[in-house]
Scaffold this active site. Structure first.
Site, PDB file in Angstrom:
ATOM      1  N   TYR A   1      21.662  70.623  49.832  1.00 14.42           N
ATOM      2  CA  TYR A   1      20.445  70.056  50.419  1.00 14.42           C
ATOM      3  C   TYR A   1      19.814  68.966  49.559  1.00 14.42           C
ATOM      4  O   TYR A   1      19.491  67.883  50.075  1.00 14.42           O
ATOM      5  CB  TYR A   1      19.456  71.191  50.682  1.00 14.42           C
ATOM      6  CG  TYR A   1      18.183  70.786  51.384  1.00 14.42           C
ATOM      7  CD1 TYR A   1      18.177  70.453  52.730  1.00 14.42           C
ATOM      8  CD2 TYR A   1      16.965  70.747  50.696  1.00 14.42           C
ATOM      9  CE1 TYR A   1      17.000  70.109  53.383  1.00 14.42           C
ATOM     10  CE2 TYR A   1      15.794  70.404  51.337  1.00 14.42           C
ATOM     11  CZ  TYR A   1      15.810  70.083  52.674  1.00 14.42           C
ATOM     12  OH  TYR A   1      14.645  69.738  53.318  1.00 14.42           O
TER      13      TYR A   1
ATOM     14  N   SER B   1      12.046  65.298  51.015  1.00 15.99           N
ATOM     15  CA  SER B   1      11.650  66.618  50.527  1.00 15.99           C
ATOM     16  C   SER B   1      11.381  66.500  49.039  1.00 15.99           C
ATOM     17  O   SER B   1      11.900  65.581  48.372  1.00 15.99           O
ATOM     18  CB  SER B   1      12.777  67.634  50.761  1.00 15.99           C
ATOM     19  OG  SER B   1      12.538  68.830  50.056  1.00 15.99           O
TER      20      SER B   1
END
Length: 258
Positions: A156, A143
């Site tokens: 995250y 990501s």
């Protein structure tokens, strides 16, 4: 051009979104595809759609990537039904966002067990066969949170930074054995999860427009755009590339504050 003819590919979390687009593109490129999906209904439905639309073999295997035993059983089933896997895409993930001192131990464990441990469980399960054949490709979906951090998105980005570390460590370890290990870091992609998030806002359409306006290219990414890059990394054409992280985020991570 069918760059993946005669290859067996596993794509985790491929019941929808980016994973589904990757599985479909791989099938269009000639691969036999295994959808390793925790949700049996979405996995089976996507496998049937891909088979019907492309004529390629696509199967669904219920898999919890956070559970090493489940992963090992999935790889054994794929091997039995399709053959040794040539390509693994670690796409399954979960977004756990919060304030560092407010999240629970369970929040931390859920994020790490899926986003980081899950990628390692799957890689560990396919690597022996890839090493035996001295050929294989592993693609980890990271990501742009692995590159830049936003407040209140903890933990995250911690997990996604770990995915990049896992990618680089495995890439170097097995570079001399014909195995390429790379990562893709998508930005804001127009997936069902993104659409769900928009609908949680007071004005979904306005929030979507605001989000699109924040992207340097003026729109969200499409799952098919990530799938196109994954198809290249899965092919024999890209085997000199290993340990790389390809960013697909419309320019967000190269922009300074405005």
């Amino acid at each position: 051009m069918q760059r993946l003819s005669d290859k067996v590919a596993i794509v985790t979390g491929a019941g929808q979104g980016i994973g589904a687009a990757i599985a479909r593109r791989f099938a269009e490129e000639g691969a036999q595809v295994a959808i390793a999906e925790r949700n049996p209904e979405t996995g089976a439905r996507m496998a049937a759609e891909i088979s019907g639309d492309t004529g390629a073999t696509a199967i669904s295997v219920v898999t919890d990537v956070a559970d090493r035993t489940s992963v090992e059983a999935m790889v054994a089933e794929v091997t039995d039904r399709l053959g040794d896997p040539d390509v693994l895409v670690n796409n399954a993930g979960v977004a756990v966002f919060g304030d560092p001192l407010s999240i629970t131990d369970e929040d931390w464990a859920r994020c790490m067990s899926v986003d980081l441990d899950g990628a390692w469980h799957c890689a560990r399960a396919v690597l022996p066969a890839m090493r035996a054949r001295k050929n294989g490709a592993i693609i980890n979906i990271a990501s742009n949170h692995a590159l830049q951090v936003i407040r209140d998105t903890f933990p995250y980005p911690v997990a996604k930074h770990g995915v990049i570390g896992l990618t680089r460590a495995l890439a170097l370890q097995y570079a001399g054995e014909g195995i390429a290990v790379n990562a893709i870091s998508p930005g804001y992609i127009d997936t069902p999860i993104a659409e769900w998030y928009f609908k949680q806002q007071p004005d979904a359409a306005a929030f979507r427009r605001e989000t699109e306006a924040k992207q340097p290219v003026g729109r969200l990414g499409r799952p098919e755009e990530v799938a196109a890059v994954a198809a290249l990394l899965a092919s024999d054409e890209a085997r000199f590339m290993t340990g790389a992280n390809l960013v697909i985020d419309g320019g967000v991570t190269i922009r300074m504050y405005e």
